[in-house]
Design a protein around this motif. Sequence first.
Motif, PDB file in Angstrom:
ATOM      1  N   MET A   1       0.847  -1.189   0.000  1.00 10.49           N
ATOM      2  CA  MET A   1       0.000   0.000   0.000  1.00 10.49           C
ATOM      3  C   MET A   1       0.888   1.246   0.000  1.00 10.49           C
ATOM      4  O   MET A   1       1.889   1.305   0.704  1.00 10.49           O
ATOM      5  N   ASN A   2       0.508   2.207  -0.779  1.00 10.59           N
ATOM      6  CA  ASN A   2       1.239   3.459  -0.875  1.00 10.59           C
ATOM      7  C   ASN A   2       0.708   4.425   0.193  1.00 10.59           C
ATOM      8  O   ASN A   2      -0.436   4.866   0.132  1.00 10.59           O
ATOM      9  N   TRP A   3       1.540   4.762   1.162  1.00 10.45           N
ATOM     10  CA  TRP A   3       1.130   5.629   2.266  1.00 10.45           C
ATOM     11  C   TRP A   3       0.853   7.059   1.814  1.00 10.45           C
ATOM     12  O   TRP A   3       0.065   7.761   2.426  1.00 10.45           O
ATOM     13  N   SER A   4       1.485   7.494   0.749  1.00  4.18           N
ATOM     14  CA  SER A   4       1.269   8.868   0.297  1.00  4.18           C
ATOM     15  C   SER A   4      -0.165   9.098  -0.182  1.00  4.18           C
ATOM     16  O   SER A   4      -0.667  10.214  -0.147  1.00  4.18           O
ATOM     17  N   SER A   5      -0.841   8.029  -0.608  1.00  3.98           N
ATOM     18  CA  SER A   5      -2.229   8.189  -1.055  1.00  3.98           C
ATOM     19  C   SER A   5      -3.181   8.401   0.121  1.00  3.98           C
ATOM     20  O   SER A   5      -4.334   8.783  -0.071  1.00  3.98           O
ATOM     21  N   LEU A   6      -2.706   8.165   1.338  1.00  2.00           N
ATOM     22  CA  LEU A   6      -3.541   8.358   2.521  1.00  2.00           C
ATOM     23  C   LEU A   6      -3.356   9.718   3.194  1.00  2.00           C
ATOM     24  O   LEU A   6      -4.064  10.034   4.148  1.00  2.00           O
ATOM     25  N   VAL A   7      -2.418  10.510   2.717  1.00  3.84           N
ATOM     26  CA  VAL A   7      -2.115  11.774   3.379  1.00  3.84           C
ATOM     27  C   VAL A   7      -3.329  12.700   3.414  1.00  3.84           C
ATOM     28  O   VAL A   7      -3.694  13.215   4.478  1.00  3.84           O
ATOM     29  N   ILE A   8      -3.955  12.943   2.285  1.00  2.00           N
ATOM     30  CA  ILE A   8      -5.093  13.866   2.218  1.00  2.00           C
ATOM     31  C   ILE A   8      -6.279  13.352   3.040  1.00  2.00           C
ATOM     32  O   ILE A   8      -6.831  14.103   3.858  1.00  2.00           O
ATOM     33  N   PRO A   9      -6.709  12.088   2.873  1.00  2.00           N
ATOM     34  CA  PRO A   9      -7.827  11.624   3.720  1.00  2.00           C
ATOM     35  C   PRO A   9      -7.507  11.694   5.219  1.00  2.00           C
ATOM     36  O   PRO A   9      -8.374  12.076   6.014  1.00  2.00           O
ATOM     37  N   LEU A  10      -6.288  11.345   5.608  1.00  2.00           N
ATOM     38  CA  LEU A  10      -5.925  11.426   7.027  1.00  2.00           C
ATOM     39  C   LEU A  10      -5.899  12.867   7.523  1.00  2.00           C
ATOM     40  O   LEU A  10      -6.323  13.150   8.645  1.00  2.00           O
ATOM     41  N   LEU A  11      -5.424  13.761   6.679  1.00  2.00           N
ATOM     42  CA  LEU A  11      -5.403  15.173   7.044  1.00  2.00           C
ATOM     43  C   LEU A  11      -6.816  15.707   7.243  1.00  2.00           C
ATOM     44  O   LEU A  11      -7.108  16.391   8.230  1.00  2.00           O
ATOM     45  N   LEU A  12      -7.711  15.394   6.317  1.00  2.00           N
ATOM     46  CA  LEU A  12      -9.107  15.839   6.440  1.00  2.00           C
ATOM     47  C   LEU A  12      -9.777  15.233   7.671  1.00  2.00           C
ATOM     48  O   LEU A  12     -10.500  15.923   8.397  1.00  2.00           O
ATOM     49  N   ALA A  13      -9.544  13.945   7.919  1.00  2.00           N
ATOM     50  CA  ALA A  13     -10.134  13.306   9.099  1.00  2.00           C
ATOM     51  C   ALA A  13      -9.577  13.927  10.374  1.00  2.00           C
ATOM     52  O   ALA A  13     -10.316  14.160  11.344  1.00  2.00           O
ATOM     53  N   GLY A  14      -8.281  14.210  10.375  1.00  2.00           N
ATOM     54  CA  GLY A  14      -7.664  14.834  11.544  1.00  2.00           C
ATOM     55  C   GLY A  14      -8.239  16.210  11.833  1.00  2.00           C
ATOM     56  O   GLY A  14      -8.511  16.554  12.989  1.00  2.00           O
ATOM     57  N   ILE A  15      -8.455  16.991  10.798  1.00  2.00           N
ATOM     58  CA  ILE A  15      -9.035  18.330  10.969  1.00  2.00           C
ATOM     59  C   ILE A  15     -10.463  18.219  11.490  1.00  2.00           C
ATOM     60  O   ILE A  15     -10.874  18.958  12.397  1.00  2.00           O
ATOM     61  N   ALA A  16     -11.242  17.285  10.951  1.00  2.00           N
ATOM     62  CA  ALA A  16     -12.614  17.102  11.407  1.00  2.00           C
ATOM     63  C   ALA A  16     -12.644  16.657  12.872  1.00  2.00           C
ATOM     64  O   ALA A  16     -13.459  17.160  13.665  1.00  2.00           O
ATOM     65  N   LEU A  17     -11.769  15.745  13.246  1.00  2.00           N
ATOM     66  CA  LEU A  17     -11.716  15.289  14.645  1.00  2.00           C
ATOM     67  C   LEU A  17     -11.273  16.413  15.577  1.00  2.00           C
ATOM     68  O   LEU A  17     -11.814  16.567  16.679  1.00  2.00           O
ATOM     69  N   TYR A  18     -10.299  17.204  15.133  1.00  2.00           N
ATOM     70  CA  TYR A  18      -9.831  18.329  15.941  1.00  2.00           C
ATOM     71  C   TYR A  18     -10.966  19.336  16.148  1.00  2.00           C
ATOM     72  O   TYR A  18     -11.200  19.821  17.257  1.00  2.00           O
ATOM     73  N   GLY A  19     -11.673  19.654  15.088  1.00  2.00           N
ATOM     74  CA  GLY A  19     -12.789  20.588  15.182  1.00  2.00           C
ATOM     75  C   GLY A  19     -13.896  20.061  16.081  1.00  2.00           C
ATOM     76  O   GLY A  19     -14.482  20.800  16.881  1.00  2.00           O
ATOM     77  N   THR A  20     -14.178  18.775  15.974  1.00  2.00           N
ATOM     78  CA  THR A  20     -15.193  18.164  16.828  1.00  2.00           C
ATOM     79  C   THR A  20     -14.756  18.215  18.291  1.00  2.00           C
ATOM     80  O   THR A  20     -15.569  18.490  19.181  1.00  2.00           O
ATOM     81  N   GLY A  21     -13.473  17.965  18.539  1.00  2.00           N
ATOM     82  CA  GLY A  21     -12.937  18.034  19.902  1.00  2.00           C
ATOM     83  C   GLY A  21     -13.034  19.437  20.485  1.00  2.00           C
ATOM     84  O   GLY A  21     -13.167  19.612  21.691  1.00  2.00           O
ATOM     85  N   LYS A  22     -12.958  20.456  19.639  1.00  2.00           N
ATOM     86  CA  LYS A  22     -13.071  21.853  20.087  1.00  2.00           C
ATOM     87  C   LYS A  22     -14.534  22.316  20.101  1.00  2.00           C
ATOM     88  O   LYS A  22     -14.805  23.507  20.226  1.00  2.00           O
ATOM     89  N   ARG A  23     -15.455  21.382  19.863  1.00  2.00           N
ATOM     90  CA  ARG A  23     -16.898  21.651  19.854  1.00  2.00           C
ATOM     91  C   ARG A  23     -17.309  22.637  18.746  1.00  2.00           C
ATOM     92  O   ARG A  23     -18.147  23.504  18.941  1.00  2.00           O
ATOM     93  N   VAL A  24     -16.683  22.484  17.576  1.00  2.00           N
ATOM     94  CA  VAL A  24     -17.032  23.286  16.404  1.00  2.00           C
ATOM     95  C   VAL A  24     -17.978  22.464  15.541  1.00  2.00           C
ATOM     96  O   VAL A  24     -17.772  21.263  15.353  1.00  2.00           O
ATOM     97  N   ASP A  25     -19.022  23.094  15.040  1.00  2.00           N
ATOM     98  CA  ASP A  25     -19.922  22.416  14.110  1.00  2.00           C
ATOM     99  C   ASP A  25     -19.193  22.344  12.761  1.00  2.00           C
ATOM    100  O   ASP A  25     -19.222  23.290  11.963  1.00  2.00           O
ATOM    101  N   VAL A  26     -18.519  21.224  12.532  1.00  2.00           N
ATOM    102  CA  VAL A  26     -17.640  21.075  11.361  1.00  2.00           C
ATOM    103  C   VAL A  26     -18.431  21.171  10.064  1.00  2.00           C
ATOM    104  O   VAL A  26     -18.004  21.806   9.104  1.00  2.00           O
ATOM    105  N   TYR A  27     -19.612  20.544  10.033  1.00  2.00           N
ATOM    106  CA  TYR A  27     -20.417  20.587   8.812  1.00  2.00           C
ATOM    107  C   TYR A  27     -20.864  22.007   8.489  1.00  2.00           C
ATOM    108  O   TYR A  27     -20.798  22.434   7.333  1.00  2.00           O
ATOM    109  N   ALA A  28     -21.285  22.751   9.492  1.00  2.00           N
ATOM    110  CA  ALA A  28     -21.709  24.138   9.264  1.00  2.00           C
ATOM    111  C   ALA A  28     -20.525  24.979   8.784  1.00  2.00           C
ATOM    112  O   ALA A  28     -20.676  25.816   7.887  1.00  2.00           O
ATOM    113  N   ALA A  29     -19.349  24.752   9.346  1.00  2.00           N
ATOM    114  CA  ALA A  29     -18.156  25.488   8.913  1.00  2.00           C
ATOM    115  C   ALA A  29     -17.811  25.143   7.470  1.00  2.00           C
ATOM    116  O   ALA A  29     -17.435  26.011   6.682  1.00  2.00           O
TER     117      ALA A  29
END
Length: 173
Positions: A1-29
């Motif tokens: 498996m090529n790890w570089s193909s996972l960078v963008i999905p992991l980055l997006l998931a990380g941002i969504a999790l971070y926003g959720t942890g800060k109690r930000v409505d990620v979908y509204a943002a």
Amino acid sequence: MNWSSLVIPLLLAGIALYGTGKRVDVYAALTRGAEEGLTVLLRVVPALVGLLTAVSMFRVSGAMEWVSDACSPILSLLGIPPETAPLMLVRPVSGNGALAVASDLMASHGPDSYTGRVAAVMLGSTETTFYTIAVYFGSAGIHKTRHAVPAALVADLTGFAAAALAVRIFFGT
């Protein structure tokens, strides 16, 4: 498996999790950001359509060839291949047009020729000035460019001359 193909999905998931942890409505943002993006697009598109139409008219009318021929003696004096004049005229306005001109230069002169190398370095060392100004100034709502256009065009000319000089220094003529 090529790890570089996972960078963008992991980055997006990380941002969504971070926003959720800060109690930000990620979908509204996300939807608010998309709405702002569409608003910017509506402000910028008319300028882009005008620029692309002007470039096409300039090329088809034969004016680009006429201006290129008029600039050839000056370019030769500066050590810039005269064949790159059309590229120098189109690059500040259209990246795709400049790429097409550079492709033509490389097809006719060869990519490893002095002209081909100068064209390649010119593409990398200059900017699509009017496109960039239309996008950034248009998205910021700035209508008066004042000194930005002349300064950017001087920077482009410097980039064109530096490209020819760099190719001459590193590869010869």
